[in-house]
Design a protein around this motif. Structure first.
Motif, short mmCIF file in Angstrom:
data_model
loop_
_atom_site.label_atom_id
_atom_site.label_comp_id
_atom_site.label_asym_id
_atom_site.label_seq_id
_atom_site.Cartn_x
_atom_site.Cartn_y
_atom_site.Cartn_z
N ARG A 104 8.53 9.14 8.19
CA ARG A 104 7.15 8.67 8.39
C ARG A 104 6.91 7.36 7.65
O ARG A 104 6.37 7.34 6.54
CB ARG A 104 6.17 9.74 7.90
N VAL B 285 5.36 3.82 6.38
CA VAL B 285 3.98 3.47 6.06
C VAL B 285 3.37 2.67 7.21
O VAL B 285 3.99 1.74 7.72
CB VAL B 285 3.92 2.65 4.75
N ARG B 286 2.18 3.07 7.62
CA ARG B 286 1.46 2.37 8.69
C ARG B 286 0.22 1.71 8.11
O ARG B 286 -0.40 2.24 7.20
CB ARG B 286 0.98 3.38 9.75
N VAL B 287 -0.15 0.59 8.66
CA VAL B 287 -1.40 -0.07 8.29
C VAL B 287 -2.45 0.38 9.32
O VAL B 287 -2.15 0.46 10.51
CB VAL B 287 -1.22 -1.60 8.28
N PRO B 288 -3.69 0.69 8.88
CA PRO B 288 -4.71 1.13 9.85
C PRO B 288 -4.88 0.07 10.94
O PRO B 288 -5.04 -1.11 10.63
CB PRO B 288 -5.98 1.26 9.01
N GLU C 83 6.78 -2.23 4.75
CA GLU C 83 8.17 -2.11 4.28
C GLU C 83 8.27 -1.30 2.98
O GLU C 83 9.36 -1.15 2.44
CB GLU C 83 8.79 -3.51 4.11
N ASN C 84 7.15 -0.72 2.53
CA ASN C 84 7.16 0.10 1.33
C ASN C 84 8.00 1.36 1.59
O ASN C 84 7.84 2.01 2.62
CB ASN C 84 5.70 0.47 1.00
N ARG C 85 8.87 1.70 0.65
CA ARG C 85 9.76 2.87 0.84
C ARG C 85 8.93 4.14 1.01
O ARG C 85 8.16 4.50 0.13
CB ARG C 85 10.70 3.01 -0.37
N PRO C 86 9.04 4.82 2.17
CA PRO C 86 8.16 5.97 2.42
C PRO C 86 8.56 7.22 1.64
O PRO C 86 9.74 7.39 1.30
CB PRO C 86 8.31 6.21 3.92
N ILE C 87 7.59 8.08 1.36
CA ILE C 87 7.87 9.37 0.73
C ILE C 87 8.77 10.17 1.66
O ILE C 87 9.77 10.73 1.23
CB ILE C 87 6.54 10.13 0.47
N ASP C 88 8.42 10.19 2.93
CA ASP C 88 9.20 10.90 3.95
C ASP C 88 9.84 9.84 4.85
O ASP C 88 9.13 9.13 5.57
CB ASP C 88 8.26 11.80 4.74
N GLU D 88 9.32 9.15 -6.69
CA GLU D 88 9.69 9.73 -5.39
C GLU D 88 8.47 10.13 -4.57
O GLU D 88 8.60 10.71 -3.49
CB GLU D 88 10.61 10.95 -5.60
N LEU E 62 2.06 -1.19 -5.26
CA LEU E 62 1.95 -2.50 -4.62
C LEU E 62 0.64 -3.20 -4.98
O LEU E 62 0.59 -4.42 -5.08
CB LEU E 62 2.02 -2.32 -3.10
N LEU F 13 -7.64 -1.69 1.40
CA LEU F 13 -7.45 -2.82 2.32
C LEU F 13 -8.73 -3.64 2.44
O LEU F 13 -8.68 -4.88 2.45
CB LEU F 13 -7.04 -2.29 3.70
N ARG G 280 4.11 -6.13 3.33
CA ARG G 280 4.56 -5.42 2.12
C ARG G 280 4.24 -3.93 2.23
O ARG G 280 4.99 -3.10 1.73
CB ARG G 280 3.90 -6.00 0.88
N CYS G 281 3.11 -3.59 2.86
CA CYS G 281 2.77 -2.17 3.05
C CYS G 281 3.78 -1.50 3.98
O CYS G 281 4.33 -0.45 3.68
CB CYS G 281 1.36 -2.01 3.62
N PHE H 110 -6.70 4.39 1.07
CA PHE H 110 -5.92 3.21 1.50
C PHE H 110 -6.83 2.26 2.29
O PHE H 110 -6.79 1.04 2.10
CB PHE H 110 -4.73 3.69 2.33
N PHE I 80 0.34 -9.07 2.95
CA PHE I 80 0.03 -7.76 2.38
C PHE I 80 0.38 -6.63 3.37
O PHE I 80 0.98 -5.62 2.99
CB PHE I 80 -1.46 -7.69 1.98
N PRO J 162 0.76 2.11 -1.01
CA PRO J 162 0.06 2.39 0.25
C PRO J 162 0.26 3.87 0.62
O PRO J 162 1.23 4.49 0.17
CB PRO J 162 0.73 1.46 1.26
N TYR J 163 -0.61 4.40 1.46
CA TYR J 163 -0.56 5.83 1.81
C TYR J 163 0.77 6.16 2.48
O TYR J 163 1.16 5.53 3.46
CB TYR J 163 -1.71 6.17 2.76
N GLY J 164 1.46 7.13 1.89
CA GLY J 164 2.75 7.54 2.42
C GLY J 164 3.91 6.79 1.79
O GLY J 164 5.07 7.08 2.07
N GLY J 165 3.62 5.82 0.91
CA GLY J 165 4.67 5.03 0.28
C GLY J 165 4.91 5.45 -1.17
O GLY J 165 4.15 6.23 -1.74
N THR J 166 5.99 4.89 -1.74
CA THR J 166 6.39 5.28 -3.10
C THR J 166 6.31 4.13 -4.10
O THR J 166 6.38 4.37 -5.30
CB THR J 166 7.86 5.76 -3.11
N GLU J 167 6.18 2.89 -3.61
CA GLU J 167 6.27 1.75 -4.51
C GLU J 167 4.90 1.16 -4.80
O GLU J 167 4.18 0.73 -3.87
CB GLU J 167 7.17 0.68 -3.88
#
Lengths: 351, 351
Positions: free
Chosen positions: B306, B308-311, B298-303, A206, A156, A242, B295-296, A238, B292, A149-154
């Motif tokens: 910040r 991950v947010r769902v629209p 709780e995805n490990r964020p790059i930063d 990362e 999915l 969805l 899962r988005c 993203f 879904f 997902p946008y901003g995520g690393t894993e």
């Protein structure tokens, strides 16, 4: 490169599928659509897929016989359980079912759960567009994790392809896109060839942009495919992902919550009859859209050597050329097909 | 910044619209949805649009009274001629018409031609999603030329917004996107503020990337907005643009071929009842999509700062805050509203 006629290639692929027990109608349909995919120039999803399908049939993944189970059906909308039958055949059957329904209601849709891989979406959308209908096809594989997902690393979800087809003056307009910049097949191809992507279309584990397909095909922890829009505006990709998850998994009532591990796909197929819309009569849709396509093609190009093309133009030229000259294959694909032909005692294409 | 309650802002905008003769139901609907749009944080499309609408009403562009003409209607699919009535009201009416149809057929759609501007698509999609339905909304303005086809230099079509809404556990998921990277409103705002974009999201008249909004707002010959994907993969944005043109103009039977010069919009609105799909019962859609979304998130964020947010998450928080604290406006918007209130003898919001 040796080329073979469309008819000979279809007969060859059909014989391979029947040799592993696939029902006649399914084998003929999958063979026809895979050769059409090659003619359209989408070479990762044509006969290059055949060895992968044959291997998956052998290990019991791709089912070769049977019918989808109808989960619900009100005459306009339905859910099918595809039982891992060939995805190209299932979607082609769905389109054939939906066309008379769209002629009646204007729109009709089927959500298919537990299909096998559906191949090239543009080749499927063409089956409706060639008959004068608009088709929307959205697909995802709940067993695949390749995009974060946008901003995520894993990773999915899958690239989540999406196609739109509609009739055009000389040939249909065929849009075939997805929520990630590049695809699973392209990544595998680049990795196998030991190549890097031209642009950083992947992320490492990362979340750093990279051109290296190994982050998905080899590295641990794994990286992911960048969403359309990348770091700057990947929320757009993203959003598309969805939408496609909701249509293909939400509406079919099967998806990532079930955590399937088998190669497959869930698909939302919608057919629209433009004659039931477009108040002014049967030609109103064509008049608007043909006008628009022409305005696109005559738009002054950035590079005079590269005129603006409408999606579907290149596929139409490819089909014309394939009909005239036949289709040739790269060495790796042809060798894999030759091995399977030997193993299954199927004759190679004669011409 | 002074803030005002949602109720006071709605009453204020409603009074402004009624002061220029808008039918009561239309004024109340447009006011409610524009204030909702501000609460959701889409500030370019909330009450900032009111002065533009009032000015267009004064010069006879936006119609304030009447009903859409039904061009065709088979009970599932319809075409409406919007006669340049308020777009927010027309689409809201279309959604209200489509919900009982979707409950029967699973899907239902209306293509609206010759609407006026429809405002924020996410606020409209929310009207269906809040009631448990999936909404797809595609919109284009056949009078607008701001985006060039991929590889071209001449602005030919609009950003072509597209929204998807579906129900979620706490609040709906609301995707609101378009075929260009940035929008008409953002470009006008940047130009008025004398600012450049952070990234080269426009093209000059020769097709060279630029950060300068003047290429669209001031220069001759004009430039264009870059498609999603830009120079690298703008064929993806172009594909989306074609889909939206086909749904909103092709299906409504009105579009660029008619070369209208009046501010307006054509819109395709589709409502889907997930209870008529998702074979396993009413909750299957929610189970898959809520899983879904979680899962988005709780995805490990790059930063790490910040997540991950769902629209739709941000819009839901904005609505909660607006209900608690009211909504404040920037000086330019508030001044324009104050001028109109004076001219129309409408009292400013009391609280």
């Amino acid at each position: 490169m040796t080329t073979h006629s469309i008819a000979a290639l279809e007969a060859f692929a059909n014989a391979l599928y029947q040799a592993v027990g696939m029902d006649e109608d399914k084998a003929a349909c999958v063979a026809r659509l895979q050769v059409l995919t090659d003619a359209m120039g989408r070479r990762t999803h044509g006969l290059a897929m055949t060895p992968l399908y044959l291997a998956d049939i052998k290990k019991g993944g791709l089912k070769v016989s049977g019918q989808p189970q109808v989960g619900s059906d009100n005459g306009t909308s339905a859910v099918w359980d595809g039982d891992y039958l060939p995805g190209l055949w299932l979607v082609n059957e769905a389109i054939a079912t939906l066309i008379p329904r769209a002629e009646k209601a204007g729109i009709a849709a089927i959500a298919i759960r537990r299909s096998h891989h559906i191949g090239c979406l543009a080749a499927l959308a063409k089956q409706a567009a060639d008959r004068g209908f608009v088709a929307l096809i959205a697909n995802s594989d709940p067993a695949g994790q390749r995009v974060a997902p946008y901003g995520g690393t894993e990773a999915l979800f899958t690239p989540n392809p999406f196609a739109v087809g509609y009739p055009g003056a000389d040939h249909p307009v065929l849009v075939d896109t997805c929520a990630s910049i590049t695809t699973t097949s392209m990544t595998r191809q680049k990795y196998a060839a030991g190549e890097q992507f031209e642009h950083p279309w992947l992320l490492d584990a990362e979340g750093r942009p990279t051109r290296d397909p190994a982050v998905l095909e080899h590295s641990t922890p794994r990286g992911s495919l960048q969403l359309v829009g990348g770091g700057e505006y990947g929320h757009k990709g993203f959003g598309l992902a969805l939408m496609i998850e909701a249509l293909s998994q939400g509406l079919s009532g099967h998806g990532r919550k079930d955590a399937p591990s088998r190669w497959g796909g869930n698909t939302f197929v919608q057919v629209i009859d433009p004659r039931m819309f477009a108040g002014a009569g049967a030609d109103a849709f064509a008049e608007q859209m043909d006008h628009f396509s022409e305005r696109c093609r005559e738009n002054r190009p950035i590079d005079p050597a590269r005129p603006v093309r409408v999606p579907g133009d290149q596929a139409a030229r490819g089909i014309e050329q394939a009909r005239r000259d036949g289709i040739g294959y790269d060495a790796a694909t042809w060798q894999a097909l030759t091995r399977w032909a030997g193993e299954l005692s199927v004759a190679m294409p004669a011409h």
